[in-house]
Write a protein that holds these residues in place. Structure first.
Motif, PDB file in Angstrom:
ATOM      1  N   VAL A  42     -28.653  -8.464   2.551  1.00 37.08           N
ATOM      2  CA  VAL A  42     -27.029  -8.343   3.065  1.00 37.08           C
ATOM      3  C   VAL A  42     -25.970  -8.361   2.010  1.00 37.08           C
ATOM      4  CG1 VAL A  42     -25.444 -10.075   4.261  1.00 37.08           C
ATOM      5  CG2 VAL A  42     -27.946 -10.150   4.826  1.00 37.08           C
ATOM      6  N   GLN A  43     -25.439  -6.967   2.106  1.00 43.75           N
ATOM      7  CA  GLN A  43     -24.403  -6.949   1.105  1.00 43.75           C
ATOM      8  C   GLN A  43     -23.317  -7.539   1.207  1.00 43.75           C
ATOM      9  OE1 GLN A  43     -25.038  -4.517  -1.162  1.00 43.75           O
ATOM     10  NE2 GLN A  43     -26.922  -3.889  -0.678  1.00 43.75           N
ATOM     11  N   PRO A  44     -22.738  -8.237   0.036  1.00 44.15           N
ATOM     12  CA  PRO A  44     -21.439  -8.973   0.387  1.00 44.15           C
ATOM     13  C   PRO A  44     -20.330  -8.071   0.617  1.00 44.15           C
ATOM     14  CG  PRO A  44     -21.874  -8.385  -2.182  1.00 44.15           C
ATOM     15  CD  PRO A  44     -23.044  -7.998  -1.095  1.00 44.15           C
ATOM     16  N   GLN A  45     -19.512  -8.850   1.547  1.00 47.82           N
ATOM     17  CA  GLN A  45     -18.314  -8.132   2.137  1.00 47.82           C
ATOM     18  C   GLN A  45     -17.434  -7.913   1.072  1.00 47.82           C
ATOM     19  OE1 GLN A  45     -16.600  -9.918   5.677  1.00 47.82           O
ATOM     20  NE2 GLN A  45     -15.204  -8.250   5.926  1.00 47.82           N
ATOM     21  N   TYR A  46     -16.819  -6.575   0.971  1.00 48.13           N
ATOM     22  CA  TYR A  46     -16.001  -6.223  -0.167  1.00 48.13           C
ATOM     23  C   TYR A  46     -14.394  -6.058   0.114  1.00 48.13           C
ATOM     24  CZ  TYR A  46     -13.285  -4.111  -3.846  1.00 48.13           C
ATOM     25  OH  TYR A  46     -12.553  -3.592  -5.107  1.00 48.13           O
ATOM     26  N   THR A  47     -13.587  -6.482  -0.140  1.00 46.82           N
ATOM     27  CA  THR A  47     -12.301  -6.186   0.294  1.00 46.82           C
ATOM     28  C   THR A  47     -11.387  -5.742  -0.837  1.00 46.82           C
ATOM     29  OG1 THR A  47     -12.132  -8.016   2.194  1.00 46.82           O
ATOM     30  CG2 THR A  47      -9.935  -7.148   1.631  1.00 46.82           C
ATOM     31  N   PRO A  48     -11.058  -4.381  -0.749  1.00 46.09           N
ATOM     32  CA  PRO A  48     -10.084  -3.800  -1.900  1.00 46.09           C
ATOM     33  C   PRO A  48      -8.881  -4.661  -2.212  1.00 46.09           C
ATOM     34  CG  PRO A  48     -10.254  -2.317  -0.236  1.00 46.09           C
ATOM     35  CD  PRO A  48     -11.119  -3.478   0.140  1.00 46.09           C
ATOM     36  N   ARG A  49      -8.360  -4.759  -3.327  1.00 43.78           N
ATOM     37  CA  ARG A  49      -7.078  -5.386  -3.444  1.00 43.78           C
ATOM     38  C   ARG A  49      -6.039  -4.652  -2.644  1.00 43.78           C
ATOM     39  NH1 ARG A  49      -6.548  -8.778  -7.697  1.00 43.78           N
ATOM     40  NH2 ARG A  49      -8.203  -8.865  -9.161  1.00 43.78           N
ATOM     41  N   ALA A  50      -4.997  -5.331  -2.197  1.00 41.58           N
ATOM     42  CA  ALA A  50      -4.131  -4.715  -1.587  1.00 41.58           C
ATOM     43  C   ALA A  50      -3.165  -4.041  -2.450  1.00 41.58           C
ATOM     44  CB  ALA A  50      -3.134  -5.942  -0.904  1.00 41.58           C
ATOM     45  N   SER A  56       5.856  -2.417 -10.948  1.00 42.10           N
ATOM     46  CA  SER A  56       5.900  -3.672 -10.932  1.00 42.10           C
ATOM     47  C   SER A  56       7.349  -4.390 -10.300  1.00 42.10           C
ATOM     48  CB  SER A  56       5.790  -4.662 -12.175  1.00 42.10           C
ATOM     49  OG  SER A  56       4.727  -4.072 -12.855  1.00 42.10           O
ATOM     50  N   ALA A  57       7.787  -3.661  -9.032  1.00 40.24           N
ATOM     51  CA  ALA A  57       8.924  -4.125  -8.522  1.00 40.24           C
ATOM     52  C   ALA A  57       8.638  -5.099  -7.582  1.00 40.24           C
ATOM     53  CB  ALA A  57       9.434  -2.971  -7.861  1.00 40.24           C
ATOM     54  N   SER A  58       9.557  -5.689  -7.054  1.00 37.05           N
ATOM     55  CA  SER A  58       9.398  -7.008  -6.234  1.00 37.05           C
ATOM     56  C   SER A  58       9.006  -6.475  -4.780  1.00 37.05           C
ATOM     57  CB  SER A  58      10.533  -7.840  -5.850  1.00 37.05           C
ATOM     58  OG  SER A  58      10.637  -8.713  -4.684  1.00 37.05           O
ATOM     59  N   PRO A  59       8.068  -6.966  -4.200  1.00 38.35           N
ATOM     60  CA  PRO A  59       7.670  -6.307  -2.837  1.00 38.35           C
ATOM     61  C   PRO A  59       8.953  -6.436  -1.567  1.00 38.35           C
ATOM     62  CG  PRO A  59       6.031  -7.976  -3.594  1.00 38.35           C
ATOM     63  CD  PRO A  59       7.156  -7.942  -4.454  1.00 38.35           C
ATOM     64  N   PHE A 158      18.908  -1.648 -12.614  1.00 39.61           N
ATOM     65  CA  PHE A 158      17.481  -1.807 -11.900  1.00 39.61           C
ATOM     66  C   PHE A 158      16.334  -1.772 -12.912  1.00 39.61           C
ATOM     67  CE2 PHE A 158      14.243  -0.322  -8.634  1.00 39.61           C
ATOM     68  CZ  PHE A 158      14.243  -1.760  -8.011  1.00 39.61           C
ATOM     69  N   SER A 159      15.729  -2.855 -13.250  1.00 35.93           N
ATOM     70  CA  SER A 159      14.931  -3.209 -14.446  1.00 35.93           C
ATOM     71  C   SER A 159      13.635  -2.264 -14.008  1.00 35.93           C
ATOM     72  CB  SER A 159      14.603  -4.484 -14.570  1.00 35.93           C
ATOM     73  OG  SER A 159      14.217  -5.058 -13.465  1.00 35.93           O
ATOM     74  N   PRO A 160      12.991  -2.189 -12.893  1.00 32.69           N
ATOM     75  CA  PRO A 160      11.706  -1.370 -12.935  1.00 32.69           C
ATOM     76  C   PRO A 160      11.917   0.053 -13.278  1.00 32.69           C
ATOM     77  CG  PRO A 160      12.100  -2.642 -10.828  1.00 32.69           C
ATOM     78  CD  PRO A 160      13.501  -2.837 -11.601  1.00 32.69           C
ATOM     79  N   GLN A 210       4.692   1.307   0.781  1.00 31.46           N
ATOM     80  CA  GLN A 210       5.063   0.427   1.973  1.00 31.46           C
ATOM     81  C   GLN A 210       3.829   1.069   3.081  1.00 31.46           C
ATOM     82  OE1 GLN A 210       9.144   0.906   2.589  1.00 31.46           O
ATOM     83  NE2 GLN A 210       9.634  -1.372   2.185  1.00 31.46           N
ATOM     84  N   ARG A 211       3.694   2.336   3.061  1.00 34.30           N
ATOM     85  CA  ARG A 211       2.810   2.806   4.044  1.00 34.30           C
ATOM     86  C   ARG A 211       1.374   2.394   3.865  1.00 34.30           C
ATOM     87  NH1 ARG A 211       6.689   7.209   3.535  1.00 34.30           N
ATOM     88  NH2 ARG A 211       5.417   8.056   1.834  1.00 34.30           N
ATOM     89  N   ASP A 212       1.270   2.566   2.616  1.00 37.02           N
ATOM     90  CA  ASP A 212      -0.316   2.113   2.112  1.00 37.02           C
ATOM     91  C   ASP A 212      -0.622   0.699   2.457  1.00 37.02           C
ATOM     92  OD1 ASP A 212      -0.750   4.586   0.857  1.00 37.02           O
ATOM     93  OD2 ASP A 212      -0.165   4.268  -1.040  1.00 37.02           O
ATOM     94  N   LEU A 213       0.533   0.038   2.241  1.00 35.61           N
ATOM     95  CA  LEU A 213       0.132  -1.559   2.419  1.00 35.61           C
ATOM     96  C   LEU A 213       0.146  -2.023   3.948  1.00 35.61           C
ATOM     97  CD1 LEU A 213       0.125  -4.410   1.570  1.00 35.61           C
ATOM     98  CD2 LEU A 213       2.722  -4.575   1.724  1.00 35.61           C
ATOM     99  N   ALA A 214       0.722  -1.102   4.974  1.00 40.33           N
ATOM    100  CA  ALA A 214       0.577  -1.118   6.347  1.00 40.33           C
ATOM    101  C   ALA A 214      -0.805  -0.792   6.705  1.00 40.33           C
ATOM    102  CB  ALA A 214       1.852  -0.343   7.255  1.00 40.33           C
TER     103      ALA A 214
END
Length: 229
Positions: A42-50, A56-59, A158-160, A210-214
Motif C-alpha cells: 500500500v503506497q502512502p497517499q501523497y498530496t503535493p504542496r499547494a 512571497s506575496a500575500s494570498p 509594493f514590496s514583493p 490563482q488558477r493553479d490554486l483553484a
C-alpha cells in the motif's frame, strides 16, 4: 525354533520399511501447493504542496482588473499629462528612498538632479493637480488629494516587486536627468509605462497562481480538509 521366529520378525520389519518407503514416495509425487501471493504494498497517499503566491506575496493580494484597452485599472489610469509627470516623480521618490545596495546607488543621485533641474515645472504640476482636486471636491479637495498621495506612494511601494521596480526606476532615472523641462510630459508618458512593467508582470503571475490554486483545491482540497496530507 528361535531361528524361525527371528526370520519372521525380520520379514515383518522389512514389510514395514517397504510400506514406509512407498508412502514417502507417494507423498513426494503429490503436487506442491502454490506459494501464497505476497500482500500488495500500500503506497502512502501523497498530496503535493499547494501553489504559493509569486514573490512571497500575500494570498489576499487584490489584482487590478484589466480594462478594455488592455491596461490595469490602477491609480495611474485616466490622468492628465501633469498628473502623469507627478506620478512618475513619486515613483522615483519611492525608489530613491527604498532601493538600497551598491546596484542602486545612483537612483537617489539621479532623483535629486531631476528635482533640481525641473523644480519649477514640478512645482507648477503639483499646484495644478491640487487645484484640480479642490475644483472637483470642493472644501474636501485637500483631504482627498492627501489621501490620493498616500495611495500613490503605497502603490509604488509594493514590496514583493521591489527589485524589478528598482531596476526599472534606475533606467527611468537615468533618462530623467537628461530630459529637458519642455519634454517632461512626453518623457512621463513613456516612463510611467516602463515603471508599471514589473507590476503587470506580477499581476499576470498572481493570476496564474490563482488558477493553479483553484485546480489544486479541486483535486486535493477535500483530502486536505479531511486530514489527508
Amino acid at each position: 525354533m528361535s531361528i524361525v521366529v527371528r526370520i519372521k520378525q525380520n520379514r515383518g520389519s522389512l514389510r514395514s520399511l517397504l510400506a514406509l518407503t512407498v508412502v514417502s514416495a507417494l507423498a513426494a509425487c503429490q503436487p506442491k501447493p502454490a506459494p501464497e501471493a505476497p500482500a500488495p504494498v500500500v503506497q502512502p497517499q501523497y498530496t503535493p504542496r499547494a501553489p504559493t503566491p509569486p514573490l512571497s506575496a500575500s494570498p489576499t493580494t487584490v489584482i487590478p482588473p484589466l480594462r478594455p484597452d488592455g491596461l490595469r485599472q490602477t491609480i495611474n489610469r485616466d490622468i492628465g499629462p501633469l498628473q502623469t509627470l507627478w506620478h512618475v516623480r513619486s515613483a522615483l521618490n519611492v525608489a530613491a528612498l527604498s532601493c538600497s545596495g551598491p546596484t542602486y546607488t545612483r537612483i537617489a543621485d539621479d532623483y535629486n538632479v531631476f528635482i533640481k533641474n525641473n523644480a519649477s515645472t514640478l512645482k507648477s504640476a503639483y499646484n495644478a493637480i491640487q487645484s484640480k482636486f479642490q475644483r472637483e471636491h470642493g472644501s474636501g479637495g485637500k483631504t482627498i488629494f492627501d489621501r490620493h498621495q498616500t495611495q500613490l506612494y503605497n502603490y509604488w511601494s509594493f514590496s514583493p516587486i521591489r527589485r524589478p521596480f528598482c531596476d526599472e526606476a534606475m533606467q527611468v532615472g537615468q533618462t530623467a536627468v537628461v530630459t529637458k523641462s519642455a519634454d517632461l510630459n512626453n518623457f512621463a508618458a513613456g516612463a510611467i509605462l516602463k515603471l508599471e512593467v514589473p507590476f503587470n508582470d506580477f499581476y499576470l503571475a498572481f493570476e496564474q497562481y490563482q488558477r493553479d490554486l483553484a485546480a489544486w483545491n479541486q483535486q486535493y482540497g477535500t483530502a486536505v480538509a479531511s486530514g489527508g496530507q
